[in-house]
Motif scaffolding. Structure first.
Motif, PDB file in Angstrom:
ATOM      1  N   MET A   1       0.984  -1.329   0.078  1.00 60.59           N
ATOM      2  CA  MET A   1      -0.212   0.171  -0.119  1.00 60.59           C
ATOM      3  C   MET A   1       0.880   1.162  -0.029  1.00 60.59           C
ATOM      4  O   MET A   1       1.654   1.561   0.931  1.00 60.59           O
ATOM      5  CB  MET A   1      -1.054   0.059   1.298  1.00 60.59           C
ATOM      6  N   SER A   2       0.911   2.182  -1.063  1.00 62.95           N
ATOM      7  CA  SER A   2       1.676   3.215  -1.183  1.00 62.95           C
ATOM      8  C   SER A   2       1.065   4.503  -0.150  1.00 62.95           C
ATOM      9  O   SER A   2      -0.410   4.497   0.050  1.00 62.95           O
ATOM     10  CB  SER A   2       1.626   3.798  -2.323  1.00 62.95           C
ATOM     11  N   SER A   3       1.852   5.186   0.209  1.00 60.16           N
ATOM     12  CA  SER A   3       1.242   6.388   1.066  1.00 60.16           C
ATOM     13  C   SER A   3       0.790   7.759  -0.107  1.00 60.16           C
ATOM     14  O   SER A   3       1.368   7.543  -0.725  1.00 60.16           O
ATOM     15  CB  SER A   3       2.374   6.836   1.839  1.00 60.16           C
ATOM     16  N   PRO A   4      -0.295   8.236   0.559  1.00 61.58           N
ATOM     17  CA  PRO A   4      -0.903   9.320  -0.305  1.00 61.58           C
ATOM     18  C   PRO A   4       0.074  10.114  -0.561  1.00 61.58           C
ATOM     19  O   PRO A   4       1.013  10.339   0.393  1.00 61.58           O
ATOM     20  CB  PRO A   4      -1.983   9.751   0.600  1.00 61.58           C
ATOM     21  N   HIS A   5      -0.145  10.821  -1.575  1.00 59.63           N
ATOM     22  CA  HIS A   5       0.883  11.898  -2.154  1.00 59.63           C
ATOM     23  C   HIS A   5       0.275  13.109  -1.756  1.00 59.63           C
ATOM     24  O   HIS A   5      -0.953  13.416  -2.140  1.00 59.63           O
ATOM     25  CB  HIS A   5       1.124  11.597  -3.655  1.00 59.63           C
ATOM     26  N   SER A   6       1.075  14.131  -1.104  1.00 55.21           N
ATOM     27  CA  SER A   6       0.558  15.466  -1.033  1.00 55.21           C
ATOM     28  C   SER A   6       0.921  16.038  -2.216  1.00 55.21           C
ATOM     29  O   SER A   6       1.996  15.914  -2.617  1.00 55.21           O
ATOM     30  CB  SER A   6       1.190  16.240   0.447  1.00 55.21           C
ATOM     31  N   HIS A   7      -0.046  17.103  -2.563  1.00 51.74           N
ATOM     32  CA  HIS A   7       0.376  18.077  -3.652  1.00 51.74           C
ATOM     33  C   HIS A   7       0.595  19.390  -3.333  1.00 51.74           C
ATOM     34  O   HIS A   7       0.147  19.963  -2.336  1.00 51.74           O
ATOM     35  CB  HIS A   7      -0.837  17.861  -4.730  1.00 51.74           C
ATOM     36  N   THR A   8       1.719  20.100  -4.089  1.00 49.60           N
ATOM     37  CA  THR A   8       1.946  21.200  -3.856  1.00 49.60           C
ATOM     38  C   THR A   8       0.662  22.376  -4.634  1.00 49.60           C
ATOM     39  O   THR A   8      -0.145  21.837  -5.557  1.00 49.60           O
ATOM     40  CB  THR A   8       3.226  21.772  -4.814  1.00 49.60           C
ATOM     41  N   ALA A   9       0.694  23.452  -4.057  1.00 43.92           N
ATOM     42  CA  ALA A   9      -0.217  24.271  -4.725  1.00 43.92           C
ATOM     43  C   ALA A   9       0.056  24.456  -6.184  1.00 43.92           C
ATOM     44  O   ALA A   9      -1.066  24.685  -6.796  1.00 43.92           O
ATOM     45  CB  ALA A   9       0.101  25.749  -4.053  1.00 43.92           C
ATOM     46  N   GLU A  10       1.136  24.652  -6.721  1.00 42.32           N
ATOM     47  CA  GLU A  10       1.391  24.660  -8.138  1.00 42.32           C
ATOM     48  C   GLU A  10       0.779  23.401  -8.888  1.00 42.32           C
ATOM     49  O   GLU A  10       0.225  23.700  -9.865  1.00 42.32           O
ATOM     50  CB  GLU A  10       3.019  24.727  -8.441  1.00 42.32           C
ATOM     51  N   GLU A  11       1.026  22.244  -8.231  1.00 38.66           N
ATOM     52  CA  GLU A  11       0.413  21.064  -9.158  1.00 38.66           C
ATOM     53  C   GLU A  11      -1.037  21.145  -9.056  1.00 38.66           C
ATOM     54  O   GLU A  11      -1.641  20.975 -10.042  1.00 38.66           O
ATOM     55  CB  GLU A  11       0.820  19.704  -8.030  1.00 38.66           C
ATOM     56  N   ILE A  12      -1.499  21.568  -7.862  1.00 35.53           N
ATOM     57  CA  ILE A  12      -3.177  21.432  -7.862  1.00 35.53           C
ATOM     58  C   ILE A  12      -3.585  22.572  -8.888  1.00 35.53           C
ATOM     59  O   ILE A  12      -4.525  22.375  -9.518  1.00 35.53           O
ATOM     60  CB  ILE A  12      -3.669  21.921  -6.458  1.00 35.53           C
ATOM     61  N   GLN A  13      -3.106  23.737  -9.004  1.00 36.29           N
ATOM     62  CA  GLN A  13      -3.316  24.766  -9.828  1.00 36.29           C
ATOM     63  C   GLN A  13      -3.242  24.507 -11.233  1.00 36.29           C
ATOM     64  O   GLN A  13      -4.115  24.659 -11.885  1.00 36.29           O
ATOM     65  CB  GLN A  13      -2.471  26.006  -9.481  1.00 36.29           C
ATOM     66  N   ALA A  14      -2.177  23.780 -11.728  1.00 38.58           N
ATOM     67  CA  ALA A  14      -2.077  23.313 -12.829  1.00 38.58           C
ATOM     68  C   ALA A  14      -3.368  22.310 -13.417  1.00 38.58           C
ATOM     69  O   ALA A  14      -3.808  22.200 -14.317  1.00 38.58           O
ATOM     70  CB  ALA A  14      -0.880  22.562 -13.170  1.00 38.58           C
ATOM     71  N   TRP A  15      -3.426  21.467 -12.400  1.00 34.81           N
ATOM     72  CA  TRP A  15      -4.642  20.480 -12.414  1.00 34.81           C
ATOM     73  C   TRP A  15      -5.971  20.871 -12.509  1.00 34.81           C
ATOM     74  O   TRP A  15      -6.529  20.737 -13.528  1.00 34.81           O
ATOM     75  CB  TRP A  15      -4.823  19.320 -11.395  1.00 34.81           C
ATOM     76  N   LEU A  16      -6.237  22.042 -11.800  1.00 36.75           N
ATOM     77  CA  LEU A  16      -7.576  22.772 -11.894  1.00 36.75           C
ATOM     78  C   LEU A  16      -7.703  23.346 -12.935  1.00 36.75           C
ATOM     79  O   LEU A  16      -8.658  23.462 -13.552  1.00 36.75           O
ATOM     80  CB  LEU A  16      -7.534  23.651 -10.563  1.00 36.75           C
ATOM     81  N   THR A  17      -6.560  24.052 -13.239  1.00 34.05           N
ATOM     82  CA  THR A  17      -6.864  24.986 -14.571  1.00 34.05           C
ATOM     83  C   THR A  17      -7.051  24.108 -15.770  1.00 34.05           C
ATOM     84  O   THR A  17      -7.820  24.408 -16.717  1.00 34.05           O
ATOM     85  CB  THR A  17      -5.449  25.599 -14.752  1.00 34.05           C
ATOM     86  N   GLY A  18      -6.413  22.892 -16.109  1.00 38.99           N
ATOM     87  CA  GLY A  18      -6.442  22.014 -17.053  1.00 38.99           C
ATOM     88  C   GLY A  18      -7.976  21.435 -16.870  1.00 38.99           C
ATOM     89  O   GLY A  18      -8.771  21.258 -18.005  1.00 38.99           O
ATOM     90  N   HIS A  19      -8.527  20.949 -15.765  1.00 33.56           N
ATOM     91  CA  HIS A  19      -9.740  20.424 -15.695  1.00 33.56           C
ATOM     92  C   HIS A  19     -10.936  21.623 -15.820  1.00 33.56           C
ATOM     93  O   HIS A  19     -11.976  21.158 -16.529  1.00 33.56           O
ATOM     94  CB  HIS A  19      -9.928  19.534 -14.485  1.00 33.56           C
ATOM     95  N   LEU A  20     -10.591  22.745 -15.519  1.00 33.07           N
ATOM     96  CA  LEU A  20     -11.474  23.888 -15.786  1.00 33.07           C
ATOM     97  C   LEU A  20     -11.796  24.067 -17.350  1.00 33.07           C
ATOM     98  O   LEU A  20     -12.846  24.193 -17.974  1.00 33.07           O
ATOM     99  CB  LEU A  20     -11.474  24.991 -14.961  1.00 33.07           C
ATOM    100  N   ALA A  21     -10.562  24.143 -17.851  1.00 35.83           N
ATOM    101  CA  ALA A  21     -10.514  24.526 -19.222  1.00 35.83           C
ATOM    102  C   ALA A  21     -11.318  23.169 -19.912  1.00 35.83           C
ATOM    103  O   ALA A  21     -12.043  23.465 -21.028  1.00 35.83           O
ATOM    104  CB  ALA A  21      -9.003  24.546 -19.787  1.00 35.83           C
ATOM    105  N   GLU A  22     -11.147  22.000 -19.646  1.00 33.96           N
ATOM    106  CA  GLU A  22     -11.680  20.814 -20.322  1.00 33.96           C
ATOM    107  C   GLU A  22     -13.377  21.114 -20.155  1.00 33.96           C
ATOM    108  O   GLU A  22     -14.298  20.996 -21.009  1.00 33.96           O
ATOM    109  CB  GLU A  22     -11.267  19.635 -19.503  1.00 33.96           C
ATOM    110  N   ILE A  23     -13.793  21.291 -18.860  1.00 35.02           N
ATOM    111  CA  ILE A  23     -15.169  21.504 -18.534  1.00 35.02           C
ATOM    112  C   ILE A  23     -15.906  22.635 -19.423  1.00 35.02           C
ATOM    113  O   ILE A  23     -16.786  22.456 -20.000  1.00 35.02           O
ATOM    114  CB  ILE A  23     -15.526  21.677 -17.134  1.00 35.02           C
ATOM    115  N   LEU A  24     -15.067  23.624 -19.606  1.00 37.41           N
ATOM    116  CA  LEU A  24     -15.674  24.837 -20.381  1.00 37.41           C
ATOM    117  C   LEU A  24     -15.194  24.767 -21.548  1.00 37.41           C
ATOM    118  O   LEU A  24     -15.914  25.613 -22.460  1.00 37.41           O
ATOM    119  CB  LEU A  24     -14.917  26.223 -19.605  1.00 37.41           C
ATOM    120  N   GLY A  25     -14.565  23.940 -22.084  1.00 33.86           N
ATOM    121  CA  GLY A  25     -14.484  23.728 -23.674  1.00 33.86           C
ATOM    122  C   GLY A  25     -13.183  24.893 -24.055  1.00 33.86           C
ATOM    123  O   GLY A  25     -13.633  25.567 -25.157  1.00 33.86           O
ATOM    124  N   VAL A  26     -12.441  25.342 -23.305  1.00 31.90           N
ATOM    125  CA  VAL A  26     -11.618  26.423 -23.670  1.00 31.90           C
ATOM    126  C   VAL A  26      -9.880  25.904 -23.410  1.00 31.90           C
ATOM    127  O   VAL A  26      -9.905  24.898 -22.912  1.00 31.90           O
ATOM    128  CB  VAL A  26     -11.727  27.658 -22.913  1.00 31.90           C
TER     129      VAL A  26
END
Length: 94
Positions: A1-26
Protein backbone atom coordinates in the motif's frame (compact mmCIF):
# COMPACT_ATOMS: atom_id res chain seq x y z
CA UNK A 1 0.00 0.00 0.00
CA UNK A 2 1.54 3.29 -1.05
CA UNK A 3 1.30 6.37 1.08
CA UNK A 4 -0.92 9.16 -0.21
CA UNK A 5 0.90 11.86 -2.11
CA UNK A 6 0.56 15.42 -0.93
CA UNK A 7 0.34 17.94 -3.72
CA UNK A 8 1.86 21.39 -3.95
CA UNK A 9 -0.25 24.44 -4.69
CA UNK A 10 1.42 24.61 -8.13
CA UNK A 11 0.49 21.01 -8.98
CA UNK A 12 -3.09 21.57 -7.87
CA UNK A 13 -3.25 24.88 -9.74
CA UNK A 14 -2.11 23.21 -12.97
CA UNK A 15 -4.58 20.37 -12.49
CA UNK A 16 -7.50 22.73 -11.73
CA UNK A 17 -6.64 24.94 -14.69
CA UNK A 18 -6.57 21.96 -17.03
CA UNK A 19 -9.82 20.49 -15.78
CA UNK A 20 -11.66 23.80 -15.71
CA UNK A 21 -10.56 24.40 -19.30
CA UNK A 22 -11.78 20.91 -20.22
CA UNK A 23 -15.17 21.44 -18.53
CA UNK A 24 -15.63 24.82 -20.22
CA UNK A 25 -14.23 23.76 -23.59
CA UNK A 26 -11.48 26.38 -23.67
CA UNK A 27 -7.68 26.28 -23.71
CA UNK A 28 -5.89 26.15 -20.34
CA UNK A 29 -3.97 29.28 -21.38
CA UNK A 30 -7.30 31.18 -21.38
CA UNK A 31 -7.86 30.49 -17.67
CA UNK A 32 -6.73 33.26 -15.31
CA UNK A 33 -5.91 31.72 -11.91
CA UNK A 34 -6.74 35.01 -10.19
CA UNK A 35 -10.17 35.43 -11.83
CA UNK A 36 -13.22 34.32 -9.84
CA UNK A 37 -14.39 30.89 -10.97
CA UNK A 38 -17.91 32.20 -11.46
CA UNK A 39 -16.57 34.68 -14.02
CA UNK A 40 -16.23 31.67 -16.32
CA UNK A 41 -19.93 30.91 -16.03
CA UNK A 42 -19.27 27.82 -13.93
CA UNK A 43 -22.67 26.58 -12.77
CA UNK A 44 -23.30 24.55 -9.62
CA UNK A 45 -23.35 21.22 -11.49
CA UNK A 46 -19.98 22.01 -13.11
CA UNK A 47 -18.66 23.13 -9.72
CA UNK A 48 -19.73 19.84 -8.15
CA UNK A 49 -18.10 17.93 -11.01
CA UNK A 50 -14.87 19.88 -10.59
CA UNK A 51 -14.93 19.30 -6.81
CA UNK A 52 -15.54 15.55 -7.27
CA UNK A 53 -12.72 15.20 -9.82
CA UNK A 54 -10.39 17.26 -7.62
CA UNK A 55 -11.23 15.00 -4.67
CA UNK A 56 -10.25 11.93 -6.68
CA UNK A 57 -7.04 13.62 -7.81
CA UNK A 58 -6.13 14.68 -4.27
CA UNK A 59 -7.23 11.49 -2.54
CA UNK A 60 -9.78 13.06 -0.19
CA UNK A 61 -13.34 14.28 -0.50
CA UNK A 62 -13.87 17.99 -0.74
CA UNK A 63 -16.99 20.04 -0.47
CA UNK A 64 -18.15 22.02 -3.51
CA UNK A 65 -18.62 24.87 -1.00
CA UNK A 66 -14.84 25.31 -1.08
CA UNK A 67 -15.31 26.76 -4.58
CA UNK A 68 -17.29 29.61 -3.05
CA UNK A 69 -15.04 30.12 -0.02
CA UNK A 70 -11.94 30.13 -2.24
CA UNK A 71 -13.34 31.59 -5.48
CA UNK A 72 -10.14 31.68 -7.55
CA UNK A 73 -7.92 28.83 -8.72
CA UNK A 74 -5.02 30.52 -6.97
CA UNK A 75 -6.72 30.68 -3.54
CA UNK A 76 -8.39 27.28 -3.91
CA UNK A 77 -5.17 25.51 -4.89
CA UNK A 78 -3.32 27.03 -1.91
CA UNK A 79 -6.06 25.87 0.46
CA UNK A 80 -6.19 22.39 -1.08
CA UNK A 81 -2.39 22.06 -0.85
CA UNK A 82 -2.62 22.79 2.88
CA UNK A 83 -5.41 20.23 3.21
CA UNK A 84 -3.50 17.69 1.12
CA UNK A 85 -0.43 17.96 3.35
CA UNK A 86 -2.48 17.93 6.55
CA UNK A 87 -4.50 14.89 5.52
CA UNK A 88 -1.52 12.75 4.50
CA UNK A 89 -1.67 10.83 7.74
CA UNK A 90 -5.48 10.71 7.78
CA UNK A 91 -6.15 9.29 4.31
CA UNK A 92 -6.64 5.58 3.97
CA UNK A 93 -6.47 3.77 0.66
CA UNK A 94 -9.01 1.04 0.08
Amino acid sequence: MSSPHSHTAEEIQAWLTGHLAEILGVKAAEIDIRAPLDSYGLDSAQGMLLAAKAGKFLGFQLSPLLLWHYPTIESLSQRLAEESQASDSEVFEI
